[in-house]
Design a protein around this motif. Sequence first.
Motif, PDB file in Angstrom:
ATOM      1  N   ASN A   1       0.789  -1.192   0.144  1.00 53.78           N
ATOM      2  CA  ASN A   1      -0.092  -0.029  -0.044  1.00 53.78           C
ATOM      3  C   ASN A   1       0.813   1.440   0.081  1.00 53.78           C
ATOM      4  O   ASN A   1       0.376   2.389  -0.804  1.00 53.78           O
ATOM      5  CB  ASN A   1      -1.005   0.086   1.061  1.00 53.78           C
ATOM      6  N   THR A   2       2.112   1.484   0.591  1.00 48.07           N
ATOM      7  CA  THR A   2       2.934   2.416   0.832  1.00 48.07           C
ATOM      8  C   THR A   2       3.475   2.524  -0.617  1.00 48.07           C
ATOM      9  O   THR A   2       3.864   3.601  -1.200  1.00 48.07           O
ATOM     10  CB  THR A   2       4.041   2.288   1.472  1.00 48.07           C
ATOM     11  N   ALA A   3       3.861   1.673  -1.360  1.00 43.89           N
ATOM     12  CA  ALA A   3       4.493   1.677  -2.777  1.00 43.89           C
ATOM     13  C   ALA A   3       3.182   2.068  -3.817  1.00 43.89           C
ATOM     14  O   ALA A   3       3.711   3.132  -4.494  1.00 43.89           O
ATOM     15  CB  ALA A   3       4.864   0.091  -3.238  1.00 43.89           C
ATOM     16  N   GLY A   4       2.147   1.965  -3.449  1.00 36.50           N
ATOM     17  CA  GLY A   4       0.893   2.419  -4.277  1.00 36.50           C
ATOM     18  C   GLY A   4       0.962   3.949  -3.973  1.00 36.50           C
ATOM     19  O   GLY A   4       0.669   4.688  -5.265  1.00 36.50           O
ATOM     20  N   ILE A   5       0.981   4.230  -2.827  1.00 38.78           N
ATOM     21  CA  ILE A   5       0.899   5.629  -2.314  1.00 38.78           C
ATOM     22  C   ILE A   5       1.969   6.399  -3.299  1.00 38.78           C
ATOM     23  O   ILE A   5       1.849   7.618  -3.775  1.00 38.78           O
ATOM     24  CB  ILE A   5       0.909   5.816  -0.781  1.00 38.78           C
ATOM     25  N   VAL A   6       3.290   5.871  -3.160  1.00 37.68           N
ATOM     26  CA  VAL A   6       4.442   6.554  -3.815  1.00 37.68           C
ATOM     27  C   VAL A   6       4.405   6.800  -5.010  1.00 37.68           C
ATOM     28  O   VAL A   6       4.550   7.759  -5.587  1.00 37.68           O
ATOM     29  CB  VAL A   6       5.682   6.063  -3.041  1.00 37.68           C
ATOM     30  N   ASP A   7       3.983   5.468  -5.711  1.00 36.63           N
ATOM     31  CA  ASP A   7       3.816   5.564  -7.244  1.00 36.63           C
ATOM     32  C   ASP A   7       3.096   6.855  -7.618  1.00 36.63           C
ATOM     33  O   ASP A   7       3.055   7.464  -8.701  1.00 36.63           O
ATOM     34  CB  ASP A   7       3.305   4.530  -7.759  1.00 36.63           C
ATOM     35  N   ALA A   8       1.750   6.859  -7.029  1.00 34.54           N
ATOM     36  CA  ALA A   8       0.553   7.746  -7.353  1.00 34.54           C
ATOM     37  C   ALA A   8       1.226   9.116  -7.023  1.00 34.54           C
ATOM     38  O   ALA A   8       0.923  10.078  -7.842  1.00 34.54           O
ATOM     39  CB  ALA A   8      -0.356   7.591  -6.502  1.00 34.54           C
ATOM     40  N   ALA A   9       1.813   9.488  -6.225  1.00 35.26           N
ATOM     41  CA  ALA A   9       2.363  10.643  -5.726  1.00 35.26           C
ATOM     42  C   ALA A   9       3.698  11.032  -6.955  1.00 35.26           C
ATOM     43  O   ALA A   9       3.604  12.065  -7.333  1.00 35.26           O
ATOM     44  CB  ALA A   9       3.127  10.693  -4.388  1.00 35.26           C
ATOM     45  N   ARG A  10       4.467  10.127  -7.160  1.00 33.02           N
ATOM     46  CA  ARG A  10       5.303  10.440  -8.230  1.00 33.02           C
ATOM     47  C   ARG A  10       4.877  10.759  -9.609  1.00 33.02           C
ATOM     48  O   ARG A  10       5.568  11.496 -10.223  1.00 33.02           O
ATOM     49  CB  ARG A  10       6.363   9.145  -8.070  1.00 33.02           C
ATOM     50  N   GLU A  11       3.777   9.909  -9.906  1.00 38.01           N
ATOM     51  CA  GLU A  11       2.997  10.315 -11.271  1.00 38.01           C
ATOM     52  C   GLU A  11       2.446  11.570 -11.096  1.00 38.01           C
ATOM     53  O   GLU A  11       2.518  12.660 -12.133  1.00 38.01           O
ATOM     54  CB  GLU A  11       1.953   9.365 -11.402  1.00 38.01           C
ATOM     55  N   ALA A  12       1.936  12.174  -9.932  1.00 41.39           N
ATOM     56  CA  ALA A  12       1.513  13.522  -9.842  1.00 41.39           C
ATOM     57  C   ALA A  12       2.492  14.545 -10.060  1.00 41.39           C
ATOM     58  O   ALA A  12       2.278  15.633 -10.700  1.00 41.39           O
ATOM     59  CB  ALA A  12       0.838  13.832  -8.493  1.00 41.39           C
ATOM     60  N   PHE A  13       3.952  14.329  -9.390  1.00 41.05           N
ATOM     61  CA  PHE A  13       4.780  15.131  -9.513  1.00 41.05           C
ATOM     62  C   PHE A  13       5.188  15.150 -11.112  1.00 41.05           C
ATOM     63  O   PHE A  13       5.590  16.167 -11.552  1.00 41.05           O
ATOM     64  CB  PHE A  13       6.070  14.585  -8.746  1.00 41.05           C
ATOM     65  N   ALA A  14       5.319  14.052 -11.652  1.00 44.07           N
ATOM     66  CA  ALA A  14       5.816  14.136 -13.018  1.00 44.07           C
ATOM     67  C   ALA A  14       4.703  14.808 -13.872  1.00 44.07           C
ATOM     68  O   ALA A  14       5.285  15.284 -15.022  1.00 44.07           O
ATOM     69  CB  ALA A  14       5.736  12.572 -13.544  1.00 44.07           C
ATOM     70  N   ALA A  15       3.605  14.767 -13.478  1.00 45.72           N
ATOM     71  CA  ALA A  15       2.427  15.416 -14.537  1.00 45.72           C
ATOM     72  C   ALA A  15       2.578  17.078 -14.041  1.00 45.72           C
ATOM     73  O   ALA A  15       2.016  17.951 -14.685  1.00 45.72           O
ATOM     74  CB  ALA A  15       1.255  14.929 -14.166  1.00 45.72           C
ATOM     75  N   ASP A  16       3.226  17.372 -12.712  1.00 43.56           N
ATOM     76  CA  ASP A  16       3.147  18.713 -12.346  1.00 43.56           C
ATOM     77  C   ASP A  16       1.990  19.408 -12.364  1.00 43.56           C
ATOM     78  O   ASP A  16       1.827  20.513 -12.518  1.00 43.56           O
ATOM     79  CB  ASP A  16       4.086  19.653 -13.273  1.00 43.56           C
ATOM     80  N   ILE A  17       0.867  18.696 -11.653  1.00 42.28           N
ATOM     81  CA  ILE A  17      -0.220  18.991 -11.422  1.00 42.28           C
ATOM     82  C   ILE A  17      -0.147  19.952 -10.089  1.00 42.28           C
ATOM     83  O   ILE A  17       0.473  19.993  -9.378  1.00 42.28           O
ATOM     84  CB  ILE A  17      -1.396  17.762 -11.153  1.00 42.28           C
ATOM     85  N   PRO A  18      -1.342  21.042 -10.237  1.00 40.64           N
ATOM     86  CA  PRO A  18      -1.674  21.872  -9.250  1.00 40.64           C
ATOM     87  C   PRO A  18      -1.518  21.516  -7.824  1.00 40.64           C
ATOM     88  O   PRO A  18      -0.879  22.087  -6.741  1.00 40.64           O
ATOM     89  CB  PRO A  18      -2.794  22.770  -9.323  1.00 40.64           C
ATOM     90  N   GLU A  19      -1.899  20.199  -7.612  1.00 37.49           N
ATOM     91  CA  GLU A  19      -2.097  19.778  -6.286  1.00 37.49           C
ATOM     92  C   GLU A  19      -0.800  19.336  -5.683  1.00 37.49           C
ATOM     93  O   GLU A  19      -0.639  19.262  -4.298  1.00 37.49           O
ATOM     94  CB  GLU A  19      -2.973  18.332  -6.237  1.00 37.49           C
ATOM     95  N   THR A  20       0.238  19.283  -6.468  1.00 36.50           N
ATOM     96  CA  THR A  20       1.660  19.096  -5.762  1.00 36.50           C
ATOM     97  C   THR A  20       2.227  20.206  -5.143  1.00 36.50           C
ATOM     98  O   THR A  20       3.382  20.139  -4.591  1.00 36.50           O
ATOM     99  CB  THR A  20       2.602  18.446  -6.831  1.00 36.50           C
ATOM    100  N   ALA A  21       1.660  21.153  -5.179  1.00 38.13           N
ATOM    101  CA  ALA A  21       2.138  22.536  -4.396  1.00 38.13           C
ATOM    102  C   ALA A  21       2.391  22.477  -3.270  1.00 38.13           C
ATOM    103  O   ALA A  21       3.356  23.164  -2.469  1.00 38.13           O
ATOM    104  CB  ALA A  21       1.313  23.682  -5.008  1.00 38.13           C
TER     105      ALA A  21
END
Length: 293
Positions: A183-203
């Motif tokens: 479950n922690t691996a899934g959280i990190v993968d999802a967060a990394r994808e968000a950072f890669a996409a540079d979405i506003p929520e990563t602020a």
Amino acid sequence: MLSAVCLASGPGFRLDAVSCVADHRGWSAPEVSDRYHVVLVRRGVFRRMTRGRAVISDPTMAYVGVPGEEQRFAHPAGGDVCTSLSLSPGLWRALTAAMPLHDGTGRHTRSATPTATATALTALTALTAPAFYVDARLDLAHRRLLRAARDGDTAFALPETMTLLLRTALTPPGPRDPARKSNTAGIVDAAREAFAADIPETATLTSLAAHLSVSPYQLSRAFTRELGVSLTHYRNRVRVGRALDRLEAGAPSLAELAADLGFADQAHLTRTIRHHVGHTPTALRHLLTTHPS
């Protein structure tokens, strides 16, 4: 469609820029190689399946492919550009001999013999399962390898830079826990994808946690468990990578660069880059753009 451009080659090695413009979510046919491959992503995101686990590869996560290993790929996010360094088993042993490699227990072992090197590599590939974190120092080693390839000295400069890259890649700064929870691996993968996409929520931490439907504590702890670095460190690592891209392209204004990447000011940018890479932005711009004498 996959294409590869040879950047440099020599006895026992080949360095390629590999581009994929495919956009398919399904897995490719199995691929097996008789060589070692160190693959680092320059742009984009893709998935690699090996040893029963799918891992996201992007500019912050690379992998070592070993001879005889079956792997499949999927490109759900579109195109990507990678650097692939392929090495014959003999050259791999020569370049990694005497390097302090992970032995799979969180310690380092000095692989003075080919047998020790092979043993340490087996432990490494099991430990990384099957990828490894690309910190900013390894990012810089990657860029220096590409620059050495452009200079064309395949007798000394390029092999020396390859050795630097392998040492940086195979001796990461901290041990990783092999008993990670999925479950922690899934959280990190999802967060990394968000950072890669540079979405506003990563602020901010809270907005990213809300986007991922987890608590800020869960999100922060997941990064420490999975990658051995804090979430803040990882976020800065991504921003430093983008700063290196801009500096390599000759960005003239550090103040503008700092503002574009969300740093408080130019001084904050300089401190962060120096912490991650060990050089100031001005020194890096010279290192990455000035032709050596």
